[in-house]
Design an enzyme around this catalytic site. Sequence first.
Site, mmCIF file in Angstrom:
data_model
loop_
_atom_site.group_PDB
_atom_site.id
_atom_site.type_symbol
_atom_site.label_atom_id
_atom_site.label_comp_id
_atom_site.label_asym_id
_atom_site.label_seq_id
_atom_site.Cartn_x
_atom_site.Cartn_y
_atom_site.Cartn_z
ATOM 1 N N ASP A 1 -38.314 33.132 -27.328
ATOM 2 C CA ASP A 1 -39.058 32.423 -28.363
ATOM 3 C C ASP A 1 -38.168 32.330 -29.593
ATOM 4 O O ASP A 1 -37.328 33.210 -29.830
ATOM 5 C CB ASP A 1 -40.357 33.160 -28.694
ATOM 6 N N ASP B 1 -43.770 26.119 -25.067
ATOM 7 C CA ASP B 1 -45.098 26.377 -25.627
ATOM 8 C C ASP B 1 -45.652 25.127 -26.317
ATOM 9 O O ASP B 1 -46.846 24.833 -26.207
ATOM 10 C CB ASP B 1 -45.048 27.527 -26.631
#
Length: 187
Positions: free
Chosen positions: A131, A149
Site C-alpha cells: 500500500d 483498492d
Amino acid sequence: MSNSVSAKKKTNVKLIDIFSVLFAILVAADQYFKDLVVKQIKPVGTKVIIKDFFSLFYCENTGSAFSLFADKAWGIYFLIAVSTILGCGIFALMIVSSKNSMPLLSVAFCLLSSGAIGNLIDRARLKYVIDFLRFDFGSYTFPIFNFADICAVLGTFLLIYIIVFRSKEFEAFWNILFKKKETEDAE
C-alpha cells in the site's frame, strides 16, 4: 445465421476482448505502480506530495481492508483463497455481462476483478500487499491504500449505482445468470 445475430455476436466478442484487455491493463498498472513504490519510496519511507494532506508512504499490509486478519498466522492464506475465488468469479461475471452487451456492468466487474487480482498477486508472491497512498486529515490518517483498492472501490460504487438506479439492467443480468426467461415473469 442472420446478419443481426452475426453482428451481435461480433459486438459481444469485441466487448469481451475490450474488457479482458482493460482488466490486464489495470492489473499491470497496479503491479507497475507497486514496483515503482518499492524502488523509489521504500528506501526513503515516504515522499510528501501535499504537505499535511497527501503523501506516498511505503506500507506492507499483511491483512485485508483496514488490516483485518493481519495478526493471524493463517490470515494470508485465507485472504489468498478469498481473493482467488472472488477475483476469478467476478472476472467470469465480466465475461457474461460482456457476452450479453451490458457494458456498464462489464466495467464494474472489470474494476472489481482487477482490484482483487492485483492484490492477490502481492499476497501470493510477497505474503503482504504493498500500500502506498496516504491521506492525512489533521491528526487522522485514512487507511493507506493502493491502485488495486481504487479499482475495487470504484467497481463497487458503480455496481451499487447499477443496482439502485438501473435495476432493470441488473435484473436482466440476474435473469441471464440463472437462465430465467422473460416469459416466466409474465406467467
